[in-house]
Design an enzyme around this catalytic site. Structure first.
Site, PDB file in Angstrom:
ATOM      1  N   CYS A 124      69.992  14.784   6.116  1.00  0.00           N
ATOM      2  CA  CYS A 124      69.752  15.531   4.879  1.00  0.00           C
ATOM      3  C   CYS A 124      69.656  17.030   5.091  1.00  0.00           C
ATOM      4  CB  CYS A 124      68.517  14.995   4.159  1.00  0.00           C
ATOM      5  SG  CYS A 124      66.980  15.146   5.090  1.00  0.00           S
ATOM      6  N   LYS A 197      59.065   4.176   4.109  1.00  0.00           N
ATOM      7  CA  LYS A 197      59.140   5.540   3.587  1.00  0.00           C
ATOM      8  C   LYS A 197      59.363   5.471   2.081  1.00  0.00           C
ATOM      9  CE  LYS A 197      61.619   9.909   4.241  1.00  0.00           C
ATOM     10  NZ  LYS A 197      62.698  10.576   4.999  1.00  0.00           N
ATOM     11  N   GLU A 235      60.455  -4.371   4.908  1.00  0.00           N
ATOM     12  CA  GLU A 235      61.105  -3.269   5.606  1.00  0.00           C
ATOM     13  C   GLU A 235      60.635  -3.188   7.065  1.00  0.00           C
ATOM     14  OE1 GLU A 235      63.415  -1.158   4.935  1.00  0.00           O
ATOM     15  OE2 GLU A 235      63.654  -1.116   2.765  1.00  0.00           O
ATOM     16  N   LYS A 250      55.014   6.446   5.549  1.00  0.00           N
ATOM     17  CA  LYS A 250      55.098   7.788   4.985  1.00  0.00           C
ATOM     18  C   LYS A 250      55.235   7.681   3.474  1.00  0.00           C
ATOM     19  CE  LYS A 250      57.960  11.961   5.218  1.00  0.00           C
ATOM     20  NZ  LYS A 250      59.192  12.574   5.762  1.00  0.00           N
ATOM     21  N   SER A 276      53.749  16.826   3.751  1.00  0.00           N
ATOM     22  CA  SER A 276      53.604  18.221   3.343  1.00  0.00           C
ATOM     23  C   SER A 276      52.774  18.401   2.080  1.00  0.00           C
ATOM     24  CB  SER A 276      54.992  18.833   3.148  1.00  0.00           C
ATOM     25  OG  SER A 276      55.730  18.127   2.155  1.00  0.00           O
TER      26      SER A 276
END
Length: 328
Positions: A124, A197, A235, A250, A276
């Site tokens: 990305c 995620k 997952e 995450k 973040s």
């Protein structure tokens, strides 16, 4: 009235700091932390991320100064994110032998061989469209993306990365990367999978730091729905079967139940990513004088250990390392 004292005296074990420390069940150690670093092209660049006070984009010529600070604090692991100047449709910079993460890895390992370098393995940051793979018909092509992710992982291992951390959430990404690493002779390089995620609103400041905002749509077709819990176990199970050595959850703060579920179901090391948005909210509140930053951060990170995390990726790692030194 006569008081009935036939009850348990739980406060006996809270009577002093030393008593509380003696019976404390979970502890933060500097060795538990992985510190994220953003490397940019150019020279003499140390640019603070506007939405992440205290976090910087750093050019290669200043990178070792940052790594020295990390090393001096006793932090033993970093995770590298590259922010290239040039991007294209297929994220060539991610798997180029002289890509920014590859060059940064070589530099760090040449001067600080004791530091564990975790390489974020995604496309990305390197694609012109900002998505984590190859785009066909306005959608990410899962299987075509896997080929490039495998190339990226091998190039990072060749550069000296100690751990490969694929973060793209493509189906089968661990298996394809594991097979590629083994075929290239890197059978001993572990995979730290972003196994769980979520498509989270907590990632906004990171996208400022990594310049990775999607140019169209969103990532909800490959990252997980925040409403789902059982899907996380599916997952993680797939990644374990495919050869993962670590499992990342995450974000962390709003997903502690998932950290605990993964901990209860799998025996691999569990990594909580303190992302973040979680960092920036605390920093903003601290700058306004609304909270005690140190106490809140330590409480929050301890909750991740209590939930079952063995390791924590956190932008607070340097702060915590300093606080732990002060406590000795």
């Amino acid at each position: 009235m006569e008081l009935n004292t036939n009850f348990k005296r739980h406060r006996r074990l809270r009577s002093s700091y030393s008593m509380r420390a003696m019976v404390r069940e979970n502890h933060l150690r500097v060795e538990d932390f992985i510190y994220p670093m953003f490397v940019v092209e150019g020279s003499n660049i140390k640019k603070e991320v506007p939405s992440m006070p205290g976090v910087f984009q750093v050019s290669m010529d200043l990178l070792l100064d940052e790594v020295k600070e990390v090393d001096d604090l006793g932090i033993q692991s970093i995770i590298l994110f590259g922010v290239p100047n040039d991007k294209d449709e297929v994220g060539t910079g991610a798997y180029h032998n002289h890509g920014i993460v590859q060059e940064a890895t070589r530099l760090v390992k040449s001067k600080y061989p004791n530091i564990l370098v975790v390489a974020d393995t995604c496309l990305c940051e390197y694609t012109s469209h900002g998505h984590c793979g190859v785009i066909h018909n306005q959608d990410v092509d899962n299987d075509e993306s896997l080929k490039l992710l495998a190339k990226t992982a091998v190039s990072q291992a060749e550069a000296g990365a100690d751990i490969i951390a694929p973060s793209n959430m493509m189906d089968g990404f661990v298996r394809v990367i594991r097979e590629a690493l083994d075929e290239a002779g890197f059978t001993n390089i572990p995979i730290m999978s972003y196994a769980v995620k979520y498509a989270s609103a907590f990632y906004g400041p990171f996208r400022d730091a990594a310049d990775s905002t999607p140019q169209f749509g969103d990532r909800k077709t490959y990252q997980m729905d925040p409403a789902n819990r059982l899907e996380a176990l599916r997952e993680a199970e797939s990644d374990v079967e495919e050869g993962a050595d670590f499992l990342i959850v995450k974000p962390a703060m709003s997903y502690l139940d998932i950290v605990r579920d993964v901990r209860n179901n799998f025996n691999l090391p569990i990594v909580a990513y303190n992302v973040s948005g979680e960092y920036s909210m605390v920093k903003a509140a601290a700058q306004n004088g609304w909270i005690n930053e140190k106490e809140l951060v330590l409480e929050k990170l301890t909750s991740m250990k209590r939930a079952g995390a063995d390791l924590i990726i956190s932008y607070f790692a340097k702060d915590v390392a300093n606080w732990l030194k002060e406590a000795k």
